[in-house]
Design an enzyme around this catalytic site. Structure first.
Site, PDB file in Angstrom:
ATOM      1  N   GLU A  22       0.818  -1.214   0.000  1.00 12.32           N
ATOM      2  CA  GLU A  22       0.000   0.000   0.000  1.00 12.32           C
ATOM      3  C   GLU A  22       0.852   1.265   0.000  1.00 12.32           C
ATOM      4  O   GLU A  22       0.459   2.287  -0.589  1.00 12.32           O
ATOM      5  CB  GLU A  22      -0.957   0.008   1.194  1.00 12.32           C
ATOM      6  CG  GLU A  22      -2.135  -0.947   1.082  1.00 12.32           C
ATOM      7  CD  GLU A  22      -1.793  -2.367   1.501  1.00 12.32           C
ATOM      8  OE1 GLU A  22      -0.614  -2.614   1.865  1.00 12.32           O
ATOM      9  OE2 GLU A  22      -2.684  -3.236   1.474  1.00 12.32           O
ATOM     10  N   PHE A  71     -11.942  -8.347  13.431  1.00 10.45           N
ATOM     11  CA  PHE A  71     -10.758  -8.693  12.641  1.00 10.45           C
ATOM     12  C   PHE A  71     -10.435  -7.578  11.643  1.00 10.45           C
ATOM     13  O   PHE A  71     -11.295  -7.156  10.881  1.00 10.45           O
ATOM     14  CB  PHE A  71     -11.005 -10.008  11.890  1.00 10.45           C
ATOM     15  CG  PHE A  71      -9.880 -10.397  10.974  1.00 10.45           C
ATOM     16  CD1 PHE A  71      -8.635 -10.762  11.482  1.00 10.45           C
ATOM     17  CD2 PHE A  71     -10.060 -10.393   9.593  1.00 10.45           C
ATOM     18  CE1 PHE A  71      -7.594 -11.113  10.629  1.00 10.45           C
ATOM     19  CE2 PHE A  71      -9.029 -10.744   8.733  1.00 10.45           C
ATOM     20  CZ  PHE A  71      -7.788 -11.108   9.260  1.00 10.45           C
ATOM     21  N   GLN A  72      -9.217  -7.102  11.677  1.00 10.51           N
ATOM     22  CA  GLN A  72      -8.693  -6.050  10.796  1.00 10.51           C
ATOM     23  C   GLN A  72      -9.440  -4.719  10.955  1.00 10.51           C
ATOM     24  O   GLN A  72      -9.510  -3.931  10.009  1.00 10.51           O
ATOM     25  CB  GLN A  72      -8.693  -6.509   9.331  1.00 10.51           C
ATOM     26  CG  GLN A  72      -7.642  -7.574   9.050  1.00 10.51           C
ATOM     27  CD  GLN A  72      -7.392  -7.819   7.569  1.00 10.51           C
ATOM     28  OE1 GLN A  72      -8.231  -7.539   6.733  1.00 10.51           O
ATOM     29  NE2 GLN A  72      -6.225  -8.347   7.242  1.00 10.51           N
ATOM     30  N   LYS A 131     -17.566  -1.883   5.082  1.00 13.05           N
ATOM     31  CA  LYS A 131     -17.885  -2.835   4.015  1.00 13.05           C
ATOM     32  C   LYS A 131     -19.367  -2.803   3.633  1.00 13.05           C
ATOM     33  O   LYS A 131     -19.713  -2.913   2.460  1.00 13.05           O
ATOM     34  CB  LYS A 131     -17.481  -4.250   4.437  1.00 13.05           C
ATOM     35  CG  LYS A 131     -17.695  -5.283   3.348  1.00 13.05           C
ATOM     36  CD  LYS A 131     -17.156  -6.647   3.739  1.00 13.05           C
ATOM     37  CE  LYS A 131     -17.344  -7.648   2.592  1.00 13.05           C
ATOM     38  NZ  LYS A 131     -16.785  -8.971   2.932  1.00 13.05           N
ATOM     39  N   MET A 182      22.861   9.910   4.851  1.00 15.24           N
ATOM     40  CA  MET A 182      22.688  11.194   5.514  1.00 15.24           C
ATOM     41  C   MET A 182      22.871  11.059   7.030  1.00 15.24           C
ATOM     42  O   MET A 182      23.473  11.931   7.671  1.00 15.24           O
ATOM     43  CB  MET A 182      21.309  11.780   5.201  1.00 15.24           C
ATOM     44  CG  MET A 182      21.141  13.227   5.658  1.00 15.24           C
ATOM     45  SD  MET A 182      22.296  14.361   4.858  1.00 15.24           S
ATOM     46  CE  MET A 182      21.381  14.803   3.376  1.00 15.24           C
TER      47      MET A 182
END
Length: 602
Positions: free
Chosen positions: A92, A154-155, A204, A513
């Site tokens: 993502e 869940f999630q 959803k 850096m």
């Protein structure tokens, strides 16, 4: 209210009342007083996912970037025959950085999707990056169904609250009927005023429920004014006072690019004879070789740009937010100057400095007023001569006495070989600053880099998005070996979508850096910055089916770059560079911009 609209961190965000539904067509069958009049036809009913796709088409959404999941599967099902192109990233973060690069080059508003839980949280870095750099995009963050929200299902993740401080605005969609309006407002907010990311949390069931579609007929967002009326009298006062200044300077930021005002900037600078310091994101607003261009100012700016910032008596900042990497220690920044600041985001005015001329408005509008009528050249010939003397005495330099390939030389060769239309993308780190210092930028809006957030891993996917936006352009992706490995999985997209991006990988076997800071300020205690083991980048290129070249000398660098630029194919070119090369000059943390070190070879 049936849904929540919560303000982000910006003053321009909406109030809950302001975000009340815009005008909609009258609900069918509610006008009972009409008696015998025919009842209106009921609105058509869609599955939420199908309605979402239709609304996206209405908004002109041309490109989607993302990865599907359980929470967004209905949406992806509706996309199947939609005709809207979708780029399937491998992570993502890669998806949203690609969308970022696409937006900056195309000028359009891409759509980004992530499923619930980790799919959405993986977008967070890219959302913050777009917010800092004012990049427009609309993000759909999948969420569990409303019936189980708040149960740690869940999630499930609180993406709405998590993104409040890094979006221009965000929505939690809790009622299907609001979907068309919310999408319409999101695109409007993303592309107007100070551009930025807008997030819609999408449970959803919002995509599976049946939704009656009443088309929004009016955009009415109270308390949101994306086109403020600029204070003309104040801008004209700036014009008069600037003409009287003896040591004026203009700071050009990304706001000039976003406003499409580079030509106006150039015209005004030339007529007023005022030198221009660029921010990192403002590079290209004036060609690098223009006599009035002083290059980049700030921590790794040129000596002449930083001395102009320190010694000026009038500073006109157009479209820059006075980032600390530009200003250095504030007590030393432009200490004798009157300061004018033009910004489309009113919240930026007075945030860092107490400006004498705070001007809320678009850079194009301000420059148009400055150019209206006669423009008196500022009496700055002596000033220009002084800055030019600094340019001659303290040119940018790099080591030539070490038996290694110097990265700055590679940047110069690439710049010499590239056309004016080249798109330059960088990741974050030393190479980013070397490109800012040594690449000759010829056109505005062709430099894509992570300026505000400084997100390592940005370069490769952003270059992918930039190449999708302009298929014919030469796209150069300068990356370091550290950042490149953070999103390296997106390499496969070069083949999958036929993208001839040239990746210029600077390999110094370290997080360069940070290593430089450890060398300069931490007595060379290289704690966790040196890579003891590296992958074989050439075999990696082979694994992804792209051409790989390894380069260790200047002669090889020129030959391989010429070969790559002639070929319409993706290249991964690994430059084995001096492991101790540093970015100089440098303003140490806490110092003023005039207190640079490394301005000359020792």
């Amino acid at each position: 209210m049936s849904f929540e609209v919560t303000e982000g961190a910006r003053a321009e965000a909406l109030s809950p009342d302001a975000a009340a539904p815009v005008g909609t067509e009258a609900p069918a069958g509610e006008d009972s007083e009409r008696g015998a009049e025919p009842r209106p036809e009921p609105p058509p009913v869609y599955r939420g996912a199908d309605l979402l796709v239709e609304v996206l088409k209405e908004e002109g959404a041309e490109m989607l970037f993302g990865i599907p999941g359980g929470a967004t599967i209905n949406f992806y099902d509706a996309l199947y025959n939609s005709g809207i192109p979708h780029v399937l990233a491998r992570h993502e973060q890669g998806a949203i950085h690609a969308a970022d690069g696409y937006a900056r080059i195309s000028g359009k508003v891409p759509v980004v999707t992530g499923t619930s839980g980790p799919g959405s949280t993986n977008l967070m870095t890219g959302i913050a990056n777009a917010w800092f750099d004012s990049v427009p995009m609309v993000i759909f963050a999948g969420q569990v169904s409303t019936s189980v929200m708040g149960t740690d299902a869940f999630q499930e993740s609180p993406i709405f609250s998590m993104t409040m401080g890094i979006t221009k605005h965000n929505y939690q969609l809790m009622r299907g009927e609001d979907l068309p309006r919310v999408v319409k407002e999101s695109f409007y907010l993303a592309r107007t005023g100070r551009k930025g990311p807008v997030l819609i949390e999408l449970p959803k069931d919002m995509t599976s429920n049946e939704i009656p579609y009443r088309k929004p007929v009016e955009m009415r967002l109270r308390a949101y004014n994306p086109t403020p009326k600029i204070d003309r009298a104040l801008v004209e006062k700036v014009k008069r006072d600037l003409a009287r200044a003896k040591r004026p300077v203009i700071v050009a930021g990304a706001g000039v690019v976003h406003a499409g005002a580079s030509e106006l900037l150039r015209a005004f600078a030339e007529r007023a004879r005022v030198p221009v310091v660029h921010t990192l994101l403002g590079l290209g607003t004036l060609p690098s070789d223009h006599p009035l261009s002083l290059g980049m100012g700030g921590m790794h700016g040129t000596v002449w740009a930083n001395m102009a910032l320190h010694e000026c008596d009038f500073l006109l900042n157009i479209g820059s937010r006075f980032d600390d990497r530009l200003t250095g220690a504030l007590e030393h920044f432009a200490p004798r100057a009157r300061i004018a600041h033009v910004d489309i985001d009113e919240a930026e005015l007075g945030k860092v400095l107490d400006e004498d001329y705070p001007i809320h408005g678009d850079a194009r509008d301000a420059l148009a007023i400055l150019l209206d009528g006669a423009v008196d050249p500022s009496p700055s010939e002596e000033w220009l001569a002084y800055l030019e003397s600094l340019r001659r005495e303290y040119p940018l330099w790099y080591r030539t006495d070490r038996p290694y390939l110097q990265p700055q030389r590679v940047v110069q060769i690439a710049s010499d070989l590239a056309s004016d239309d080249v798109i330059v993308v960088t990741d974050v780190g030393q190479h980013q600053m070397w490109v800012a210092q040594f690449f000759r930028f010829r056109r505005p809006g062709r430099f894509v880099t992570s300026g505000g957030l400084g997100a390592m891993g940005f370069g490769l996917p952003a270059a992918i998005g930039a190449q999708i936006a302009d298929r014919d352009a030469l796209v150069l992706a300068f990356v370091g070996d550290g950042g490149f490995q953070m999103t390296v999985e997106e390499l496969i997209l070069l083949r999958e979508y036929d993208l001839p991006v040239k990746i210029l990988l600077f390999n110094n076997n370290s997080l360069g850096m940070v290593r430089q800071w450890q060398e300069l300020f931490y007595e060379e205690r290289y704690s966790a910055t040196l890579f003891n083991i590296q992958p074989d980048f050439m075999r990696l290129a082979d694994a992804y089916g792209i051409v790989g070249r390894r380069v260790e000398t200047e002669e090889e660098a020129r030959a391989v770059l010429e070969e790559a630029f002639r070929t319409r194919a993706p290249y991964l070119i690994e430059f084995v560079i001096d492991p101790m090369a540093n970015v100089l000059p440098m303003v140490p943390p806490g110092n003023g911009v005039h207190e640079m070190q490394g301005v000359k070879p020792e």
